[in-house]
Design a protein around this motif. Structure first.
Motif, PDB file in Angstrom:
ATOM      1  N   ALA A  74      -2.820  -3.731   7.245  1.00 44.88           N
ATOM      2  CA  ALA A  74      -1.368  -3.522   7.301  1.00 44.88           C
ATOM      3  C   ALA A  74      -1.032  -2.048   7.510  1.00 44.88           C
ATOM      4  O   ALA A  74      -1.724  -1.161   7.007  1.00 44.88           O
ATOM      5  CB  ALA A  74      -0.725  -4.014   6.006  1.00 44.88           C
ATOM      6  N   ALA A  75       0.044  -1.786   8.232  1.00 55.12           N
ATOM      7  CA  ALA A  75       0.478  -0.408   8.486  1.00 55.12           C
ATOM      8  C   ALA A  75       0.821   0.313   7.196  1.00 55.12           C
ATOM      9  O   ALA A  75       0.592   1.516   7.066  1.00 55.12           O
ATOM     10  CB  ALA A  75       1.680  -0.414   9.432  1.00 55.12           C
ATOM     11  N   HIS A  76       1.377  -0.422   6.218  1.00 55.19           N
ATOM     12  CA  HIS A  76       1.789   0.243   4.982  1.00 55.19           C
ATOM     13  C   HIS A  76       0.598   0.656   4.114  1.00 55.19           C
ATOM     14  O   HIS A  76       0.759   1.345   3.119  1.00 55.19           O
ATOM     15  CB  HIS A  76       2.766  -0.624   4.178  1.00 55.19           C
ATOM     16  N   CYS A  77      -0.591   0.240   4.518  1.00 52.90           N
ATOM     17  CA  CYS A  77      -1.806   0.600   3.779  1.00 52.90           C
ATOM     18  C   CYS A  77      -2.370   1.950   4.201  1.00 52.90           C
ATOM     19  O   CYS A  77      -3.274   2.474   3.549  1.00 52.90           O
ATOM     20  CB  CYS A  77      -2.882  -0.464   3.971  1.00 52.90           C
ATOM     21  N   ALA A 108       0.808  -1.199   0.000  1.00 48.21           N
ATOM     22  CA  ALA A 108       0.000   0.000   0.000  1.00 48.21           C
ATOM     23  C   ALA A 108       0.834   1.239   0.000  1.00 48.21           C
ATOM     24  O   ALA A 108       0.371   2.303  -0.323  1.00 48.21           O
ATOM     25  CB  ALA A 108      -0.907   0.013   1.215  1.00 48.21           C
ATOM     26  N   GLN A 109       2.093   1.187   0.379  1.00 48.74           N
ATOM     27  CA  GLN A 109       2.897   2.377   0.421  1.00 48.74           C
ATOM     28  C   GLN A 109       4.280   2.106  -0.126  1.00 48.74           C
ATOM     29  O   GLN A 109       4.735   0.993  -0.163  1.00 48.74           O
ATOM     30  CB  GLN A 109       3.007   2.882   1.871  1.00 48.74           C
ATOM     31  N   ALA A 131       0.539   1.066  13.596  1.00 49.18           N
ATOM     32  CA  ALA A 131       1.397   0.477  14.629  1.00 49.18           C
ATOM     33  C   ALA A 131       2.435   1.475  15.119  1.00 49.18           C
ATOM     34  O   ALA A 131       3.166   2.060  14.317  1.00 49.18           O
ATOM     35  CB  ALA A 131       2.094  -0.756  14.069  1.00 49.18           C
ATOM     36  N   PRO A 132       2.516   1.696  16.412  1.00 48.88           N
ATOM     37  CA  PRO A 132       3.517   2.616  16.960  1.00 48.88           C
ATOM     38  C   PRO A 132       4.925   2.177  16.567  1.00 48.88           C
ATOM     39  O   PRO A 132       5.271   0.997  16.666  1.00 48.88           O
ATOM     40  CB  PRO A 132       3.306   2.500  18.477  1.00 48.88           C
ATOM     41  N   GLY A 133       5.726   3.107  16.092  1.00 50.38           N
ATOM     42  CA  GLY A 133       7.096   2.785  15.719  1.00 50.38           C
ATOM     43  C   GLY A 133       7.259   2.211  14.328  1.00 50.38           C
ATOM     44  O   GLY A 133       8.376   1.878  13.920  1.00 50.38           O
ATOM     45  N   TYR A 134       6.167   2.103  13.564  1.00 55.91           N
ATOM     46  CA  TYR A 134       6.283   1.545  12.210  1.00 55.91           C
ATOM     47  C   TYR A 134       7.150   2.443  11.335  1.00 55.91           C
ATOM     48  O   TYR A 134       6.948   3.655  11.281  1.00 55.91           O
ATOM     49  CB  TYR A 134       4.898   1.407  11.575  1.00 55.91           C
ATOM     50  N   ASN A 135       8.133   1.828  10.650  1.00 52.52           N
ATOM     51  CA  ASN A 135       9.022   2.598   9.775  1.00 52.52           C
ATOM     52  C   ASN A 135       9.273   1.913   8.437  1.00 52.52           C
ATOM     53  O   ASN A 135      10.228   2.216   7.741  1.00 52.52           O
ATOM     54  CB  ASN A 135      10.358   2.863  10.469  1.00 52.52           C
ATOM     55  N   GLY A 136       8.380   0.971   8.091  1.00 56.58           N
ATOM     56  CA  GLY A 136       8.530   0.283   6.814  1.00 56.58           C
ATOM     57  C   GLY A 136       9.118  -1.108   6.931  1.00 56.58           C
ATOM     58  O   GLY A 136       9.116  -1.874   5.974  1.00 56.58           O
TER      59      GLY A 136
END
Length: 276
Positions: free
Chosen positions: A84-87, A31-32, A122-127
């Motif tokens: 998902a976080a990347h979405c 997604a990203q 999600a806290p701290g998500y960086n890819g």
């Protein structure tokens, strides 16, 4: 953050914005532009639909959700979708996402469509790792939910994946929900695939797929969707979230999923924070 041209998230949103052409089912979805499955057949990790899958029947997986940014998800509760976080783009108020549920045919007359009100990434998500997010809905969707695993006991065997993503690498998104089964791949074997897989985040990511022959996987547009299996009582339980992969359904290149049990506590806390 993994190199985007090597490792693409499996979400159609990222694909549309960057590479245009993701498959959802047997690979993974992006997604990203952060390295999740969102690319096409150029060796990059792209989000795609379930490759090598077959059509799901109406009501077979009632917890499945299609998100308007080109990702999948599952009903964690009647008012919260786990994806998902990347979405998503960070946390906070968000009314731009539409969740479609209740149908395998996205154009079906019985489709339930509900807008989002808030997102928690999600806290701290960086890819890299921690690829989960929650979307709060404007109103409840009265359908069965999918419980999440809070133990690694189910990180084995054969899993089911489903999505409306591409049915082949670089292919178009699907109108009908596709499903497939993929076997567990242990961390050491997954890392041995080389490339982006060498950076697999142990305890945060779990792999699945047919290492030798390939042919079945999630793909572009499948990002955020659930990877699930039956628990000891015969009920569906979510073990993973479609995250990324190198291409879709390639031999030696399994799908990579967020390891849900690792984040079960954080997901529950996040859902409580959202009021769901």
């Amino acid at each position: 953050m993994r190199n985007f041209l090597k490792h693409v998230k499996r979400s159609a949103a990222v694909c549309a914005a960057a590479l245009a052409g993701i498959s959802l089912f047997p690979g993974t979805a992006l997604a990203q532009s952060d390295g999740s499955r969102a690319g096409q057949g150029d060796g990059s990790r792209a989000i795609a639909p379930v490759v090598g899958g077959t059509r799901a029947t109406q009501g077979e997986f009632p917890f499945m959700v299609r998100l308007s940014m080109g990702c999948g998800g599952a009903l964690y509760s009647k008012t919260i979708v786990l994806t998902a976080a990347h979405c998503v783009n960070g946390s906070g108020p968000n009314t731009s996402i539409t969740a479609t549920a209740g149908v395998v045919d996205l154009q079906g007359s019985g489709a339930i469509k509900v807008k989002s009100t808030r997102v928690l990434q999600a806290p701290g998500y960086n890819g890299t790792g921690k690829d989960w997010a929650l979307i709060k809905l404007a109103r409840p969707i009265d359908l069965p939910t999918l419980k999440i695993a809070d133990t690694t006991a189910y990180n084995n065997g054969t899993f089911t994946v489903a999505g409306w993503g591409a049915a082949r690498e670089g292919g178009p998104q699907q109108r009908y929900l596709l499903k497939a089964t993929v076997p567990f791949v242990d961390d050491a074997t997954c890392k041995s695939a080389g490339g982006s897989y060498a950076g697999l985040v142990a305890n945060e990511e779990i792999c699945a797929g047919y290492m030798q022959q390939g042919g079945v996987d999630t793909c572009q547009g499948d990002s955020g969707g659930p990877m699930f299996r039956k628990d000891n009582t015969g009920q569906w339980i979510q073990v993973g979230i479609v995250s990324w992969g190198e291409g879709c359904a390639r031999p030696g290149k399994p799908g990579v999923y967020t390891e849900v049990s690792t984040f079960a506590g954080a997901i529950r806390s996040g859902a409580a924070q959202l009021g769901g």
